[in-house]
Design a protein around this motif. Structure first.
Motif, short mmCIF file in Angstrom:
data_model
loop_
_atom_site.label_atom_id
_atom_site.label_comp_id
_atom_site.label_asym_id
_atom_site.label_seq_id
_atom_site.Cartn_x
_atom_site.Cartn_y
_atom_site.Cartn_z
N ILE A 76 -29.77 30.01 12.87
CA ILE A 76 -30.21 28.42 13.22
C ILE A 76 -29.26 27.56 11.88
O ILE A 76 -29.30 28.14 11.16
CB ILE A 76 -31.61 28.02 13.16
CG1 ILE A 76 -31.83 26.73 13.85
CG2 ILE A 76 -32.23 27.82 11.76
CD1 ILE A 76 -32.95 26.42 14.05
N ASP A 77 -28.41 26.47 12.65
CA ASP A 77 -27.56 25.69 12.04
C ASP A 77 -27.76 24.53 12.35
O ASP A 77 -27.18 24.12 13.55
CB ASP A 77 -26.20 26.42 12.23
CG ASP A 77 -25.18 25.87 11.46
OD1 ASP A 77 -25.39 24.82 10.76
OD2 ASP A 77 -24.03 26.31 11.54
N THR A 78 -28.19 23.73 11.39
CA THR A 78 -28.24 22.00 11.66
C THR A 78 -27.26 21.35 10.75
O THR A 78 -27.37 20.12 10.72
CB THR A 78 -29.71 21.35 11.64
OG1 THR A 78 -29.88 21.53 10.28
CG2 THR A 78 -30.47 22.40 12.64
N ARG A 79 -26.24 22.15 9.99
CA ARG A 79 -25.42 21.50 9.16
C ARG A 79 -26.18 21.05 7.97
O ARG A 79 -25.68 20.29 7.18
CB ARG A 79 -24.64 20.71 9.81
CG ARG A 79 -23.72 21.08 10.72
CD ARG A 79 -22.71 20.16 11.52
NE ARG A 79 -23.28 18.91 12.03
CZ ARG A 79 -23.00 17.88 11.58
NH1 ARG A 79 -21.74 17.56 11.10
NH2 ARG A 79 -23.48 16.76 12.02
N ARG A 89 -28.55 17.42 16.05
CA ARG A 89 -28.39 18.53 16.91
C ARG A 89 -28.14 19.82 16.00
O ARG A 89 -27.81 19.74 14.98
CB ARG A 89 -26.90 18.15 17.56
CG ARG A 89 -26.97 17.13 18.48
CD ARG A 89 -25.51 16.86 18.83
NE ARG A 89 -25.51 15.52 19.96
CZ ARG A 89 -26.05 15.68 21.19
NH1 ARG A 89 -26.51 16.82 21.70
NH2 ARG A 89 -26.19 14.59 21.98
N GLY A 90 -28.46 20.88 16.82
CA GLY A 90 -28.41 22.07 15.97
C GLY A 90 -27.87 23.29 16.94
O GLY A 90 -27.76 22.77 18.06
N VAL A 98 -34.43 19.21 23.58
CA VAL A 98 -33.40 19.36 24.67
C VAL A 98 -32.74 20.86 24.45
O VAL A 98 -31.88 20.70 23.49
CB VAL A 98 -32.50 18.29 24.78
CG1 VAL A 98 -31.49 18.79 26.20
CG2 VAL A 98 -33.44 17.04 25.49
N LEU A 99 -32.72 21.84 24.91
CA LEU A 99 -32.09 22.90 24.93
C LEU A 99 -30.66 22.79 25.68
O LEU A 99 -30.40 22.28 26.64
CB LEU A 99 -32.68 24.13 25.52
CG LEU A 99 -34.14 24.40 25.12
CD1 LEU A 99 -34.70 25.56 25.61
CD2 LEU A 99 -33.96 24.86 23.35
N PHE A 145 -29.37 22.83 20.47
CA PHE A 145 -30.84 21.92 20.84
C PHE A 145 -30.48 20.75 20.44
O PHE A 145 -29.87 20.43 19.46
CB PHE A 145 -31.90 22.57 20.27
CG PHE A 145 -31.84 22.90 18.86
CD1 PHE A 145 -32.37 21.94 17.93
CD2 PHE A 145 -31.20 23.99 18.29
CE1 PHE A 145 -32.18 22.32 16.35
CE2 PHE A 145 -31.22 24.41 16.98
CZ PHE A 145 -31.77 23.35 15.96
N VAL A 146 -31.26 19.95 20.67
CA VAL A 146 -31.29 18.39 20.05
C VAL A 146 -32.74 17.76 19.82
O VAL A 146 -33.70 18.21 20.96
CB VAL A 146 -30.65 17.37 21.30
CG1 VAL A 146 -30.66 15.77 20.67
CG2 VAL A 146 -29.32 17.89 21.62
N ALA A 147 -32.88 17.20 18.95
CA ALA A 147 -34.43 16.76 18.85
C ALA A 147 -34.11 15.27 18.07
O ALA A 147 -33.25 14.96 17.36
CB ALA A 147 -35.18 17.58 17.61
N ARG A 148 -35.32 14.40 18.47
CA ARG A 148 -35.05 13.26 17.82
C ARG A 148 -35.73 13.35 16.47
O ARG A 148 -36.77 13.71 16.24
CB ARG A 148 -36.06 12.05 18.75
CG ARG A 148 -35.68 10.62 18.21
CD ARG A 148 -35.85 9.71 19.22
NE ARG A 148 -34.87 9.68 20.41
CZ ARG A 148 -33.65 9.24 20.21
NH1 ARG A 148 -33.44 8.49 19.23
NH2 ARG A 148 -32.90 9.22 21.40
N HIS A 149 -35.19 12.44 15.26
CA HIS A 149 -35.52 12.54 13.97
C HIS A 149 -36.16 11.07 13.71
O HIS A 149 -35.22 10.11 13.91
CB HIS A 149 -34.56 13.02 12.96
CG HIS A 149 -34.85 12.91 11.76
ND1 HIS A 149 -34.48 12.23 11.00
CD2 HIS A 149 -35.51 14.00 11.02
CE1 HIS A 149 -35.02 12.38 9.82
NE2 HIS A 149 -35.68 13.59 9.78
#
Length: 186
Positions: A66-69, A35-36, A172-173, A24-28
């Motif tokens: 879940i893994d976003t680093r 990205r995660g 966004v998946l 997935f992608v999210a705006r931060h």
């Protein structure tokens, strides 16, 4: 390598987790993307190239994977503010319809996140078919679809001093899927 979905590719497949990615992608902070991915998932796919509407996809994602680093962010995403792993340990998708045009697979189905089910349509590009060195039939698909967090009851956010919010509503998946055909011996 086959580049179109033909009747010969019909059959039962499993998602090869080691060679697939569900992310997935999210705006931060309104200025960058985070990205995660989910490292744990299983899926079964039944492809009927002659009657695509009879094809079926079932996917189960382990939310705890879940893994976003970033361990702190991952921990926050597991809480009730976001995915609420304690009460909703899986995200699921079950298809209700499929359409092929030879190169594109359009999957319609029900996505369930935090116990809330919403219909989505994900267009997948067919990346090809090949037999691997071990004799396994493999298919590759890539797709993405934008969802609203609010549609799934995920509303936590923080206002920014400069305006806007910390986390976008739009997520966004992303799917990069390697399928392996089941054989009578498997």
């Amino acid at each position: 390598m086959t580049t179109t979905i033909t009747p010969a590719l019909s059959g039962t497949y499993t998602i090869d987790q080691a060679h697939s990615r569900i992310g997935f992608v999210a705006r931060h902070a309104m200025v960058t993307k985070v990205r995660g991915s989910f490292n744990g998932f299983t899926g079964a796919v039944e492809i009927d190239a002659e009657k695509p509407h009879q094809s079926l996809v079932e996917l189960s994602i382990d939310v705890d994977s879940i893994d976003t680093r970033n361990a702190d962010r991952d921990g926050h995403l597991r809480t009730n503010d976001f995915l609420d792993v304690a009460n909703h340990p899986t995200i699921t998708f079950r298809s209700t319809d499929a359409r092929f045009d030879g190169e594109t697979l359009e999957l319609v189905g029900d996505l369930t996140v935090r116990g809330v089910t919403q219909p989505i349509t994900v267009p997948f590009s067919f990346e090809g078919a090949a037999t691997d060195p071990y004799g396994n039939q493999r298919l590759g698909f890539e797709g993405q679809h934008a969802i609203s967090r609010k549609d799934f009851g995920i509303t936590w956010n923080a206002a920014l001093e400069t305006g806007g919010v910390l986390v976008s509503d739009k997520i966004v998946l992303e799917f990069e899927i390697s399928l392996v055909k089941k054989t009578d011996n498997a």
